[in-house]
Motif scaffolding. Structure first.
Motif, mmCIF file in Angstrom:
data_model
loop_
_atom_site.group_PDB
_atom_site.id
_atom_site.type_symbol
_atom_site.label_atom_id
_atom_site.label_comp_id
_atom_site.label_asym_id
_atom_site.label_seq_id
_atom_site.Cartn_x
_atom_site.Cartn_y
_atom_site.Cartn_z
ATOM 1 N N HIS A 353 0.472 -5.329 0.848
ATOM 2 C CA HIS A 353 0.432 -4.147 -0.017
ATOM 3 C C HIS A 353 1.814 -3.957 -0.664
ATOM 4 O O HIS A 353 2.811 -3.871 0.026
ATOM 5 C CB HIS A 353 0.061 -2.915 0.807
ATOM 6 N N CYS A 354 1.875 -3.925 -1.997
ATOM 7 C CA CYS A 354 3.152 -3.736 -2.693
ATOM 8 C C CYS A 354 3.373 -2.244 -2.905
ATOM 9 O O CYS A 354 2.542 -1.570 -3.514
ATOM 10 C CB CYS A 354 3.157 -4.485 -4.019
ATOM 11 N N GLU A 355 4.525 -1.751 -2.400
ATOM 12 C CA GLU A 355 4.806 -0.313 -2.479
ATOM 13 C C GLU A 355 5.025 0.129 -3.924
ATOM 14 O O GLU A 355 4.732 1.260 -4.286
ATOM 15 C CB GLU A 355 6.050 0.033 -1.641
ATOM 16 N N ILE A 356 5.570 -0.759 -4.741
ATOM 17 C CA ILE A 356 5.883 -0.383 -6.127
ATOM 18 C C ILE A 356 4.601 -0.341 -6.977
ATOM 19 O O ILE A 356 4.336 0.607 -7.697
ATOM 20 C CB ILE A 356 6.936 -1.330 -6.727
ATOM 21 N N CYS A 357 3.779 -1.384 -6.868
ATOM 22 C CA CYS A 357 2.499 -1.407 -7.602
ATOM 23 C C CYS A 357 1.483 -0.456 -6.954
ATOM 24 O O CYS A 357 0.482 -0.106 -7.558
ATOM 25 C CB CYS A 357 1.907 -2.802 -7.620
ATOM 26 N N ASN A 358 1.760 -0.101 -5.715
ATOM 27 C CA ASN A 358 0.836 0.671 -4.886
ATOM 28 C C ASN A 358 -0.558 0.028 -4.808
ATOM 29 O O ASN A 358 -1.579 0.683 -4.973
ATOM 30 C CB ASN A 358 0.732 2.126 -5.360
ATOM 31 N N CYS A 360 -2.632 -3.882 -3.201
ATOM 32 C CA CYS A 360 -2.562 -5.237 -2.649
ATOM 33 C C CYS A 360 -2.788 -6.185 -3.813
ATOM 34 O O CYS A 360 -3.900 -6.304 -4.309
ATOM 35 C CB CYS A 360 -3.614 -5.433 -1.561
ATOM 36 N N THR A 361 -1.743 -6.818 -4.295
ATOM 37 C CA THR A 361 -1.771 -7.432 -5.623
ATOM 38 C C THR A 361 -2.147 -8.912 -5.669
ATOM 39 O O THR A 361 -2.428 -9.425 -6.736
ATOM 40 C CB THR A 361 -0.390 -7.275 -6.286
ATOM 41 N N SER A 362 -2.115 -9.607 -4.524
ATOM 42 C CA SER A 362 -2.380 -11.039 -4.584
ATOM 43 C C SER A 362 -3.810 -11.321 -5.022
ATOM 44 O O SER A 362 -4.748 -10.660 -4.595
ATOM 45 C CB SER A 362 -2.136 -11.671 -3.212
ATOM 46 N N LYS A 369 5.040 -11.730 -5.013
ATOM 47 C CA LYS A 369 6.299 -10.972 -4.966
ATOM 48 C C LYS A 369 6.424 -10.080 -6.198
ATOM 49 O O LYS A 369 5.926 -10.410 -7.278
ATOM 50 C CB LYS A 369 7.484 -11.931 -4.850
ATOM 51 N N HIS A 370 7.118 -8.964 -6.010
ATOM 52 C CA HIS A 370 7.231 -8.026 -7.125
ATOM 53 C C HIS A 370 8.399 -8.396 -8.029
ATOM 54 O O HIS A 370 9.495 -8.683 -7.565
ATOM 55 C CB HIS A 370 7.414 -6.602 -6.597
ATOM 56 N N CYS A 371 8.181 -8.408 -9.340
ATOM 57 C CA CYS A 371 9.262 -8.625 -10.299
ATOM 58 C C CYS A 371 9.558 -7.290 -10.976
ATOM 59 O O CYS A 371 8.680 -6.725 -11.636
ATOM 60 C CB CYS A 371 8.883 -9.674 -11.337
ATOM 61 N N LYS A 375 7.669 -5.603 -14.017
ATOM 62 C CA LYS A 375 7.023 -4.402 -13.475
ATOM 63 C C LYS A 375 5.654 -4.706 -12.866
ATOM 64 O O LYS A 375 4.721 -3.915 -12.981
ATOM 65 C CB LYS A 375 6.865 -3.305 -14.532
ATOM 66 N N LYS A 376 5.544 -5.904 -12.289
ATOM 67 C CA LYS A 376 4.299 -6.224 -11.588
ATOM 68 C C LYS A 376 4.530 -7.347 -10.590
ATOM 69 O O LYS A 376 5.590 -7.998 -10.629
ATOM 70 C CB LYS A 376 3.209 -6.614 -12.593
ATOM 71 N N CYS A 377 3.563 -7.574 -9.731
ATOM 72 C CA CYS A 377 3.668 -8.667 -8.780
ATOM 73 C C CYS A 377 3.254 -9.975 -9.447
ATOM 74 O O CYS A 377 2.373 -9.990 -10.308
ATOM 75 C CB CYS A 377 2.792 -8.397 -7.560
ATOM 76 N N VAL A 378 3.910 -11.060 -9.046
ATOM 77 C CA VAL A 378 3.608 -12.374 -9.625
ATOM 78 C C VAL A 378 3.429 -13.405 -8.519
ATOM 79 O O VAL A 378 3.782 -13.159 -7.362
ATOM 80 C CB VAL A 378 4.733 -12.827 -10.589
HETATM 81 ZN ZN ZN Z 1 4.229 -5.174 -7.140
#
Ligand code: ZN
Ligand code: SAH
Ligand code: ZN
Ligand code: ZN
Ligand code: ZN
Length: 424
Positions: A353-358, A360-362, A369-371, A375-378
């Motif tokens: 779970h990415c705290e910044i994107c709020n 689970c981005t995979s 990983k968040h860039c 401004k998003k996970c890649v």
């Molecule tokens: Zn993210």
């Protein structure tokens, strides 16, 4: 053409030039497989129409569905020693026909068990890209069926999922199994094994029922839910297929479901599992904003790349898209899936779970990983490139500014992503 109404396409013009519209086969991308072609504004002569009809007629299967049913009835009366299946013609043979197939390879002693699993008996079609058949691995098929049952469904409209249909059919002959299935598929070989109430010859790229009004009625009747027997549609289309065409057909099937209840269903949609690779997510959501992609990796028997990766093999990119509430789609803990309380859905073990994107981005099961710049996970293998102003593989060729789009001439996108095309 022989597989029903053609679809209207546009030939991309260069630069400002308008594209020209034409009709072509709904399923075959390769002119070698079907050469139907007609400009939208073209006048077609009577002679050519007649020739076309004749061509379509001779390109229909040798037996009709009801003839195949008659043959089946006779076939099961034969003693085991006389039950043959011609591998070249992909056809059950009656003794009187042996002669004609004498120089063909055949299987003998076709058992009742074999007749109940036609997807094992028939070879998977793989000649045409859009018609390729990838059959579910037993594990995935069993998972889907258990999920369907746990969610309380009693009817499954199997659109291009012969193996799921087969699993349901063979369990239905056992006691206490209440689930029923109707298979809609373009593969007419299945009409040798299933009745008109179990199988409809159907093209999912143009919503065409080869069996006409009667087949359409069968489907409609199946979708009618009496005494609370809820229906779900499960589809696993060929991945080379046009998402637009598929979405249009699925909307028509959904409309059919809606029509079966007079009062209407307060804007409810027919529940659906659309099984497709994760990289089509944005395309699918364009047409069905109500769908959510689940992390479950669907595995296949005959696809080397799409097998489950415990032994370091590649993981499957195929997912389930559904309009059911994500939290109700319980994924197996023994395969590493866990529940994310924030996202309210089950995710793969590697999906953090990415705290910044709020969220689970995979998308592919690996830890992304968040860039901060994007401004998003890649993907884990990507790095931020200051030239391109986005994340990419480290050894990518930076986007050339002079290479504009082939259709509109503007930079920043390729022909396939041209915004001027999506309008047609
Ligand atoms: Zn993210
Ligand atoms: N995983 C599924 C099979 C998916 S392969 C299973 O195991 O049951 C894709 C399926 O879609 C095949 O059964 C194929 O015959 C069918 N199909 C391909 N093109 C189609 C079309 N135009 N209309 C309907 N079905 C089609
Ligand atoms: Zn033969
Ligand atoms: Zn989460
Ligand atoms: Zn970045």
């Amino acid at each position: 053409c022989p597989i029903g109404p053609a679809l209207l396409f546009v030939k991309a013009g260069q630069g400002k030039e308008e594209g020209r519209r034409f009709y072509a086969c709904s399923a075959c991308r390769d002119r070698k497989d079907c050469n139907f072609f007609q400009w939208e504004d073209e006048k077609v002569s009577e002679t050519r129409l007649a020739a076309r009809e004749e061509y379509n007629r001779i390109h229909q299967p040798p037996f009709t569905h009801s003839q195949n049913m008659e043959r089946y009835k006779n076939f099961v009366l034969l003693p085991l020693s006389k039950r043959r299946f011609c591998q070249e013609c992909q056809q059950l043979l009656l003794p009187a026909e042996w002669e004609k197939h004498s120089d063909h390879q055949f299987l003998c002693d076709i058992s009742t068990a074999q007749l109940k699993s036609p997807s094992q008996l028939l070879y998977p079609l793989e000649n045409k890209k859009t018609n390729a058949q990838y059959l579910f691995a037993d594990r995935s098929c069993q998972f889907l069926l258990d999920l369907i049952i746990d969610l309380g469904f009693r009817r499954v409209l199997s659109v291009g999922t012969p193996r799921l249909h087969e699993m349901i059919q063979s369990k239905a002959s056992q006691e206490d199994f209440k689930v029923r299935s109707l298979l809609l598929d373009i593969d007419f070989r299945y009409s040798q094994f299933y009745t008109e109430d179990e199988f409809c010859h159907y093209n999912m790229f143009n919503h065409y029922f080869f069996g006409g009004e009667a087949a359409r009625e069968t489907c409609k009747k199946f979708l009618y839910q009496d005494n609370g027997e809820r229906v779900i549609m499960v589809t696993d289309p060929p991945f080379g297929g046009l998402v637009e065409a598929l979405a249009s057909s699925f909307k028509k099937l959904m409309a059919m479901w809606k029509e079966t209840e007079k009062e209407g269903r307060n804007n409810q949609e027919m529940p659906m599992f659309w099984i497709f690779p994760y990289f089509f997510e944005s395309r699918i959501l364009e047409f069905f904003p109500s769908l959510n992609m689940m992390d479950y990796q669907v595995d296949y028997d005959n696809h080397a790349l799409y097998k489950h990766g415990k032994t370091g093999r590649r993981q499957s990119p195929v997912r389930i898209f559904t309009n059911l509430t994500p939290s109700t789609i319980v994924l197996p803990a023994e395969e590493g899936y866990r529940f994310c309380a924030v996202c309210q859905r089950y995710v793969s073990s590697g999906n953090q779970h990415c705290e910044i994107c709020n969220s689970c981005t995979s998308k592919d099961g690996r830890r992304w990983k968040h860039c901060v710049l994007c401004k998003k996970c890649v993907k884990p293998s990507w790095f931020h490139c200051n030239n391109c102003n986005c994340c990419a593989l480290q050894n990518h060729a930076c986007e050339k500014t002079d290479a504009g789009c082939f259709v509109c001439g503007k930079a920043g996108h390729k022909r396939s992503a041209c915004p001027s095309l999506s309008r047609t």
